[in-house]
Design an enzyme around this catalytic site. Structure first.
Site, PDB file in Angstrom:
ATOM      1  N   CYS A 113       8.679  12.413   6.327  1.00 55.12           N
ATOM      2  CA  CYS A 113       7.495  12.971   5.689  1.00 55.12           C
ATOM      3  C   CYS A 113       6.597  13.352   6.730  1.00 55.12           C
ATOM      4  O   CYS A 113       5.698  14.078   6.559  1.00 55.12           O
ATOM      5  CB  CYS A 113       7.152  11.766   4.896  1.00 55.12           C
ATOM      6  SG  CYS A 113       8.077  11.517   3.537  1.00 55.12           S
ATOM      7  N   HIS A 253      -0.880  12.462   4.055  1.00 56.72           N
ATOM      8  CA  HIS A 253       0.696  12.840   3.577  1.00 56.72           C
ATOM      9  C   HIS A 253       0.240  12.149   2.195  1.00 56.72           C
ATOM     10  O   HIS A 253      -0.287  11.066   1.945  1.00 56.72           O
ATOM     11  CB  HIS A 253       1.528  11.880   4.541  1.00 56.72           C
ATOM     12  CG  HIS A 253       2.916  11.976   3.548  1.00 56.72           C
ATOM     13  ND1 HIS A 253       3.588  12.990   3.070  1.00 56.72           N
ATOM     14  CD2 HIS A 253       3.878  10.766   3.516  1.00 56.72           C
ATOM     15  CE1 HIS A 253       4.661  12.450   2.394  1.00 56.72           C
ATOM     16  NE2 HIS A 253       4.750  11.261   2.934  1.00 56.72           N
ATOM     17  N   ASN A 283       5.735  12.749  -3.890  1.00 54.61           N
ATOM     18  CA  ASN A 283       5.772  13.019  -2.380  1.00 54.61           C
ATOM     19  C   ASN A 283       6.947  14.076  -2.037  1.00 54.61           C
ATOM     20  O   ASN A 283       8.055  13.889  -2.531  1.00 54.61           O
ATOM     21  CB  ASN A 283       6.380  11.512  -1.956  1.00 54.61           C
ATOM     22  CG  ASN A 283       6.674  11.310  -0.533  1.00 54.61           C
ATOM     23  OD1 ASN A 283       6.743  12.398   0.195  1.00 54.61           O
ATOM     24  ND2 ASN A 283       6.813  10.409  -0.030  1.00 54.61           N
TER      25      ASN A 283
HETATM   26  O1  UT7 Z   1       6.801   9.055   2.524  1.00 57.03           O
HETATM   27  C1  UT7 Z   1       6.523   7.941   3.201  1.00 57.03           C
HETATM   28  C2  UT7 Z   1       7.479   6.815   2.765  1.00 57.03           C
HETATM   29  N1  UT7 Z   1       7.197   6.154   1.370  1.00 57.03           N
HETATM   30  C3  UT7 Z   1       5.976   5.538   1.052  1.00 57.03           C
HETATM   31  O2  UT7 Z   1       5.121   5.805   1.693  1.00 57.03           O
HETATM   32  C4  UT7 Z   1       6.068   4.654  -0.057  1.00 57.03           C
HETATM   33  C5  UT7 Z   1       5.613   3.042   0.085  1.00 57.03           C
HETATM   34  N2  UT7 Z   1       5.660   2.348  -1.006  1.00 57.03           N
HETATM   35  C6  UT7 Z   1       5.195   2.448  -2.115  1.00 57.03           C
HETATM   36  O3  UT7 Z   1       4.545   3.513  -2.388  1.00 57.03           O
HETATM   37  C7  UT7 Z   1       5.435   1.056  -3.016  1.00 57.03           C
HETATM   38  O4  UT7 Z   1       5.830   0.048  -2.428  1.00 57.03           O
HETATM   39  C8  UT7 Z   1       6.161   1.500  -4.491  1.00 57.03           C
HETATM   40  C9  UT7 Z   1       5.450   2.481  -5.372  1.00 57.03           C
HETATM   41  C10 UT7 Z   1       7.319   2.301  -3.938  1.00 57.03           C
HETATM   42  C11 UT7 Z   1       6.325   0.113  -5.183  1.00 57.03           C
HETATM   43  O5  UT7 Z   1       5.188  -0.334  -5.276  1.00 57.03           O
HETATM   44  P1  UT7 Z   1       4.640  -1.860  -5.066  1.00 57.03           P
HETATM   45  O6  UT7 Z   1       3.279  -2.260  -5.646  1.00 57.03           O
HETATM   46  O7  UT7 Z   1       4.923  -2.099  -3.541  1.00 57.03           O
HETATM   47  O8  UT7 Z   1       5.912  -2.692  -5.879  1.00 57.03           O
HETATM   48  P2  UT7 Z   1       6.879  -3.533  -5.366  1.00 57.03           P
HETATM   49  O9  UT7 Z   1       7.918  -2.864  -5.057  1.00 57.03           O
HETATM   50  O10 UT7 Z   1       6.339  -4.720  -4.935  1.00 57.03           O
HETATM   51  O11 UT7 Z   1       7.590  -4.050  -6.868  1.00 57.03           O
HETATM   52  C12 UT7 Z   1       6.799  -4.549  -7.851  1.00 57.03           C
HETATM   53  C13 UT7 Z   1       7.291  -4.898  -9.048  1.00 57.03           C
HETATM   54  C14 UT7 Z   1       8.824  -5.314  -8.897  1.00 57.03           C
HETATM   55  O12 UT7 Z   1       9.223  -6.208  -9.999  1.00 57.03           O
HETATM   56  P3  UT7 Z   1       9.184  -7.945  -9.631  1.00 57.03           P
HETATM   57  O13 UT7 Z   1      10.267  -7.969  -8.724  1.00 57.03           O
HETATM   58  O14 UT7 Z   1       7.770  -8.056  -9.524  1.00 57.03           O
HETATM   59  O15 UT7 Z   1       9.690  -8.248 -10.904  1.00 57.03           O
HETATM   60  C15 UT7 Z   1       9.808  -4.170  -9.239  1.00 57.03           C
HETATM   61  O16 UT7 Z   1      11.182  -4.273  -9.535  1.00 57.03           O
HETATM   62  O17 UT7 Z   1       7.507  -3.652 -10.004  1.00 57.03           O
HETATM   63  C16 UT7 Z   1       8.955  -3.409 -10.221  1.00 57.03           C
HETATM   64  N3  UT7 Z   1       8.987  -2.092 -10.030  1.00 57.03           N
HETATM   65  C17 UT7 Z   1       9.022  -1.024 -11.049  1.00 57.03           C
HETATM   66  N4  UT7 Z   1       8.491  -1.338 -12.394  1.00 57.03           N
HETATM   67  C18 UT7 Z   1       8.441  -0.398 -13.112  1.00 57.03           C
HETATM   68  C19 UT7 Z   1       9.445  -1.132  -9.001  1.00 57.03           C
HETATM   69  N5  UT7 Z   1       9.556   0.170  -9.511  1.00 57.03           N
HETATM   70  C20 UT7 Z   1       9.309   0.195 -10.717  1.00 57.03           C
HETATM   71  C21 UT7 Z   1       8.929   1.181 -11.734  1.00 57.03           C
HETATM   72  N6  UT7 Z   1       8.824   0.945 -12.893  1.00 57.03           N
HETATM   73  N7  UT7 Z   1       9.313   2.573 -11.351  1.00 57.03           N
END
Ligand code: UT7
Length: 328
Positions: A113, A253, A283
């Site tokens: 990215c 980004h 993204n």
């Molecule tokens: O291009 C550069 C590289 N990429 C990035 O910069 C991305 C960086 N990361 C992020 O943007 C975020 O970490 C995400 C959007 C990917 C995830 O958001 P988060 O607030 O960090 O959520 P999390 O991974 O901590 O997950 C929280 C909860 C989890 O459930 P439990 O374990 O708390 O029960 C996940 O399983 O949300 C759940 N979850 C979802 N729920 C509904 C993860 N993805 C989804 C989804 N829909 N799509």
């Protein structure tokens, strides 16, 4: 003194739209979760006849027209991509052929990215030293072909798109004024496509195991992204002899709206001075920043003399930032 000015810009996004409602039908997710956690409402997905190269060519044609430059005038052609059409030839070679950029030295650059900022930084060095007279810098990625649409952790985030700029020498102080690039050793497994390279070549087993899909540990990447982009922006602003108040527009980004907001907060920049289009495209990897440059310009948000800060973070993990003074 020769400066490296951005003299043309162009973008391309596919027609096909993938909305949060579409994703609700594919994985266990909701529009509400996606919007509040990422800021994304929809993204664009390539059609069967489109690719990283076809999008790159479309964006490049616009950029060349804007710069009023014939393809033959280009002597350096860099395509920043993690999702090339093929391993050999490089996407840049295929773009060269499609454009008729007969005099260009074509090369691909992979910094995920962060790739567009790396490519812009590279082109700026060639232009400033006189090694090139006109550089075409393209960020183009087709992540939809590497995303597992059964993995809700990743499939909601990514879209396809491309942006391009032309970089040319200028005697007027401006253009790419400062650059900061870097990587975080030992973090490769936080964001990867494990198979398909020489270490784990594609085989029926790797395909069955889904190892050619992108995997990500989002929470870890999130934390590192906020820190790295904030620190890197502060560095380039300082290196350009500026302070955050001088920054007209931050073009970050577009990976997650919360990452963008946290980065702006670290720089004490109000969101009115930050460009955001993640709601419409998600993204697009190396495409995000050049697409945002085009849309910011079209919206009348870039004026000659403005100081822009570009900053990106992605797989590797890598980061890259630059201060650009807009205008020729
Ligand atoms: O291009 C550069 C590289 N990429 C990035 O910069 C991305 C960086 N990361 C992020 O943007 C975020 O970490 C995400 C959007 C990917 C995830 O958001 P988060 O607030 O960090 O959520 P999390 O991974 O901590 O997950 C929280 C909860 C989890 O459930 P439990 O374990 O708390 O029960 C996940 O399983 O949300 C759940 N979850 C979802 N729920 C509904 C993860 N993805 C989804 C989804 N829909 N799509």
């Amino acid at each position: 003194m020769t400066y490296a000015a951005i003299t043309g810009w162009g973008m391309y996004v596919p027609q096909q739209v993938l909305t949060n409602a579409d994703l609700e039908r594919m994985v266990d997710t909701s529009d509400e979760w996606i919007v509040t956690r990422t800021g994304i409402r929809e993204r664009r997905i390539v059609g069967p006849d489109e690719s990283t190269v076809s999008m790159a060519v479309a964006a490049a044609r616009q950029a060349l027209a804007r710069a009023e430059l014939a393809p033959e005038a280009i002597d350096l052609l860099i395509v920043a991509t993690t999702t090339p059409d093929q391993l050999i030839p490089s996407s840049a070679c295929l773009v060269q052929t499609a454009l008729g950029a007969t005099r260009a030295a074509p090369m691909d650059l992979n910094a995920a990215c962060s790739g567009f900022v790396y490519a812009l930084a590279t082109a700026a060095q060639f232009i400033r030293t006189g090694a090139a007279r006109a550089a075409l810098v393209i960020g183009s990625d087709t992540l939809s072909r590497f995303v597992n649409y059964r993995d809700r952790n990743t499939c909601i985030l990514f879209g396809d798109g491309a942006g391009a700029v032309v970089v040319q020498p200028s005697a007027t102080p401006g253009g790419v004024l400062s650059i900061d690039l870097g990587g975080i050793p030992g973090t490769g497994d936080l964001l990867e496509v494990p198979a398909g390279g020489c270490r784990l070549p594609a085989s029926p087993e790797t395909v069955a195991a889904g190892q050619h899909y992108i995997t990500m540990q989002g929470r870890e990447v999130f934390k590192l992204a906020v820190r790295a982009m904030g620190d890197s922006c502060a560095k380039v602003i300082d290196a350009a002899g500026l302070s955050p108040e001088d920054v007209t527009l931050l073009i970050p980004h577009q990976a997650n709206l919360r990452i963008i907001e946290a980065t702006a907060k670290r720089l004490e920049l109000p969101m009115e001075r930050v460009f955001v289009n993640i709601d419409r495209y998600g993204n697009t990897s190396a495409g995000t920043i050049p697409i945002a440059i085009c849309e910011a310009e079209a919206a009348g948000r870039l004026r000659d003399g403005d100081y822009l800060v570009l900053t990106a973070f992605g797989g590797g993990l890598t980061w890259g930032s630059a201060v650009v003074r807009w205008g020729r």
